[in-house]
Motif scaffolding. Structure first.
Motif, PDB file in Angstrom:
ATOM      1  N   ARG A 114       0.732  -1.001   0.224  1.00  0.00           N
ATOM      2  CA  ARG A 114      -0.060   0.165  -0.131  1.00  0.00           C
ATOM      3  C   ARG A 114       0.951   1.556  -0.001  1.00  0.00           C
ATOM      4  O   ARG A 114       1.450   1.204   1.030  1.00  0.00           O
ATOM      5  CB  ARG A 114      -0.550  -0.037   0.865  1.00  0.00           C
ATOM      6  CG  ARG A 114      -1.687  -1.375   1.109  1.00  0.00           C
ATOM      7  CD  ARG A 114      -2.426  -1.049   2.288  1.00  0.00           C
ATOM      8  NE  ARG A 114      -3.237  -2.232   2.740  1.00  0.00           N
ATOM      9  CZ  ARG A 114      -4.525  -2.210   3.634  1.00  0.00           C
ATOM     10  NH1 ARG A 114      -4.638  -1.091   4.153  1.00  0.00           N
ATOM     11  NH2 ARG A 114      -5.213  -3.363   3.265  1.00  0.00           N
ATOM     12  N   GLY A 115       0.023   2.200  -0.785  1.00  0.00           N
ATOM     13  CA  GLY A 115       0.917   3.219  -0.593  1.00  0.00           C
ATOM     14  C   GLY A 115       2.128   3.767  -1.619  1.00  0.00           C
ATOM     15  O   GLY A 115       3.053   2.427  -1.451  1.00  0.00           O
ATOM     16  N   ARG A 116       1.867   4.771  -1.973  1.00  0.00           N
ATOM     17  CA  ARG A 116       3.986   5.230  -2.572  1.00  0.00           C
ATOM     18  C   ARG A 116       4.438   4.929  -1.981  1.00  0.00           C
ATOM     19  O   ARG A 116       5.997   4.749  -2.527  1.00  0.00           O
ATOM     20  CB  ARG A 116       3.712   6.904  -3.122  1.00  0.00           C
ATOM     21  CG  ARG A 116       2.828   7.162  -3.625  1.00  0.00           C
ATOM     22  CD  ARG A 116       2.559   8.397  -5.238  1.00  0.00           C
ATOM     23  NE  ARG A 116       1.487   9.160  -5.480  1.00  0.00           N
ATOM     24  CZ  ARG A 116       1.349  10.816  -5.414  1.00  0.00           C
ATOM     25  NH1 ARG A 116       2.051  10.809  -5.047  1.00  0.00           N
ATOM     26  NH2 ARG A 116      -0.445  10.490  -5.824  1.00  0.00           N
ATOM     27  N   LEU A 117       4.441   5.387  -0.508  1.00  0.00           N
ATOM     28  CA  LEU A 117       6.397   5.191   0.093  1.00  0.00           C
ATOM     29  C   LEU A 117       6.630   3.880  -0.092  1.00  0.00           C
ATOM     30  O   LEU A 117       7.662   3.359   0.191  1.00  0.00           O
ATOM     31  CB  LEU A 117       5.840   5.308   1.813  1.00  0.00           C
ATOM     32  CG  LEU A 117       7.272   5.620   1.663  1.00  0.00           C
ATOM     33  CD1 LEU A 117       8.562   6.377   1.855  1.00  0.00           C
ATOM     34  CD2 LEU A 117       7.701   6.200   3.388  1.00  0.00           C
ATOM     35  N   THR A 118       5.820   2.159   0.022  1.00  0.00           N
ATOM     36  CA  THR A 118       6.071   1.563  -0.041  1.00  0.00           C
ATOM     37  C   THR A 118       6.532   1.270  -1.520  1.00  0.00           C
ATOM     38  O   THR A 118       7.297   0.177  -1.683  1.00  0.00           O
ATOM     39  CB  THR A 118       4.545   0.718   0.519  1.00  0.00           C
ATOM     40  OG1 THR A 118       4.493   1.334   1.871  1.00  0.00           O
ATOM     41  CG2 THR A 118       5.096  -1.389   0.571  1.00  0.00           C
ATOM     42  N   MET A 119       5.994   1.495  -2.139  1.00  0.00           N
ATOM     43  CA  MET A 119       6.357   1.139  -3.602  1.00  0.00           C
ATOM     44  C   MET A 119       7.930   1.806  -3.870  1.00  0.00           C
ATOM     45  O   MET A 119       8.568   0.802  -4.526  1.00  0.00           O
ATOM     46  CB  MET A 119       5.423   1.546  -4.662  1.00  0.00           C
ATOM     47  CG  MET A 119       3.846   0.931  -4.281  1.00  0.00           C
ATOM     48  SD  MET A 119       4.281  -0.586  -4.329  1.00  0.00           S
ATOM     49  CE  MET A 119       4.989  -1.062  -6.234  1.00  0.00           C
ATOM     50  N   ILE A 120       8.054   3.100  -3.769  1.00  0.00           N
ATOM     51  CA  ILE A 120       9.597   3.438  -3.728  1.00  0.00           C
ATOM     52  C   ILE A 120      10.571   2.322  -2.680  1.00  0.00           C
ATOM     53  O   ILE A 120      11.183   2.565  -2.972  1.00  0.00           O
ATOM     54  CB  ILE A 120       9.447   5.016  -2.974  1.00  0.00           C
ATOM     55  CG1 ILE A 120       8.105   5.899  -4.046  1.00  0.00           C
ATOM     56  CG2 ILE A 120      10.913   5.579  -3.348  1.00  0.00           C
ATOM     57  CD1 ILE A 120       8.405   7.597  -3.408  1.00  0.00           C
ATOM     58  N   ALA A 121       9.659   2.368  -1.626  1.00  0.00           N
ATOM     59  CA  ALA A 121      11.034   1.710  -1.148  1.00  0.00           C
ATOM     60  C   ALA A 121      11.586  -0.120  -1.174  1.00  0.00           C
ATOM     61  O   ALA A 121      12.584  -0.485  -1.550  1.00  0.00           O
ATOM     62  CB  ALA A 121      10.070   1.195   0.875  1.00  0.00           C
ATOM     63  N   VAL A 122       9.890  -0.661  -1.931  1.00  0.00           N
ATOM     64  CA  VAL A 122      10.426  -1.858  -2.943  1.00  0.00           C
ATOM     65  C   VAL A 122      11.562  -1.600  -4.122  1.00  0.00           C
ATOM     66  O   VAL A 122      12.291  -2.634  -4.029  1.00  0.00           O
ATOM     67  CB  VAL A 122       9.437  -2.781  -2.728  1.00  0.00           C
ATOM     68  CG1 VAL A 122       8.970  -3.437  -4.452  1.00  0.00           C
ATOM     69  CG2 VAL A 122       8.162  -2.838  -1.861  1.00  0.00           C
ATOM     70  N   ALA A 123      11.405  -0.155  -4.334  1.00  0.00           N
ATOM     71  CA  ALA A 123      12.127  -0.187  -5.796  1.00  0.00           C
ATOM     72  C   ALA A 123      13.191  -0.097  -5.674  1.00  0.00           C
ATOM     73  O   ALA A 123      13.878  -0.596  -5.737  1.00  0.00           O
ATOM     74  CB  ALA A 123      10.858   1.120  -7.103  1.00  0.00           C
ATOM     75  N   ALA A 124      13.683   0.857  -4.607  1.00  0.00           N
ATOM     76  CA  ALA A 124      14.561   0.657  -3.657  1.00  0.00           C
ATOM     77  C   ALA A 124      15.475  -0.178  -3.512  1.00  0.00           C
ATOM     78  O   ALA A 124      16.658  -0.381  -3.933  1.00  0.00           O
ATOM     79  CB  ALA A 124      15.137   1.836  -3.109  1.00  0.00           C
ATOM     80  N   PHE A 125      14.823  -1.167  -3.010  1.00  0.00           N
ATOM     81  CA  PHE A 125      15.397  -2.494  -2.086  1.00  0.00           C
ATOM     82  C   PHE A 125      15.811  -3.196  -3.387  1.00  0.00           C
ATOM     83  O   PHE A 125      16.660  -3.761  -3.325  1.00  0.00           O
ATOM     84  CB  PHE A 125      14.522  -3.158  -1.451  1.00  0.00           C
ATOM     85  CG  PHE A 125      14.638  -4.836  -0.946  1.00  0.00           C
ATOM     86  CD1 PHE A 125      15.723  -5.221  -0.372  1.00  0.00           C
ATOM     87  CD2 PHE A 125      13.792  -5.501  -2.072  1.00  0.00           C
ATOM     88  CE1 PHE A 125      16.309  -6.831  -0.500  1.00  0.00           C
ATOM     89  CE2 PHE A 125      14.659  -6.884  -1.274  1.00  0.00           C
ATOM     90  CZ  PHE A 125      15.572  -7.275  -0.700  1.00  0.00           C
TER      91      PHE A 125
END
Length: 145
Positions: A114-125
């Motif tokens: 959920r959320g943009r921050l989660t997707m950014i964190a997943v992309a960064a990982f």
């Protein structure tokens, strides 16, 4: 007009049959020589393309591995320089980056995101995981053999 078309088709069929008989009456060595000579440029070009692909893949893998290692070396130098300049902010920055990447790693293996921050964190990982693992995976065949 129908008879004229019929005669033209019969004439074309006769010519085709005569050509097929002439081709069939040629000795086998003539047929093979012509086939070999006509396919030689095609085979040469295919072989050249294959070698180009193989060498290109190898060069690409080596260049990508060196780029990843250079990136990791540059990040290590920056962290080392930051540690010498200001240790406390460096520890905070590195801890925050590692926590963000850990959060992305945890969220990467979950079913719901959920959320943009989660997707950014997943992309960064994913980005960091690929950049760290790529030189190891790319160099693995070279290290084994």
């Amino acid at each position: 007009m129908g008879d004229h078309d019929r005669e033209a088709r019969l004439g074309a069929a006769r010519v085709a049959v005569l050509q097929a008989r002439a081709e069939a009456s040629r000795p086998w060595w003539q047929k093979r020589a012509v086939a070999w000579l006509t396919c030689l440029p095609v085979r040469f070009w295919r072989g050249l393309k294959w070698w180009g692909r193989e060498l290109g893949e190898g060069v690409y893998e080596v260049l990508l591995m060196w780029a990843v290692l250079a990136f990791l070396f540059a990040v290590g130098l920056l962290v080392s320089w930051a540690w010498q300049t200001a240790p406390v902010p460096t520890v905070v920055l590195v801890a925050g980056a590692l926590a963000f990447l850990a959060f992305g790693g945890v969220e990467f293996f979950r079913e719901r995101r959920r959320g943009r921050l989660t997707m950014i964190a997943v992309a960064a990982f994913g980005f960091v995981a690929l950049w760290v693992l790529l030189p190891l995976v790319g160099a693995l065949p070279y290290l084994l053999f």
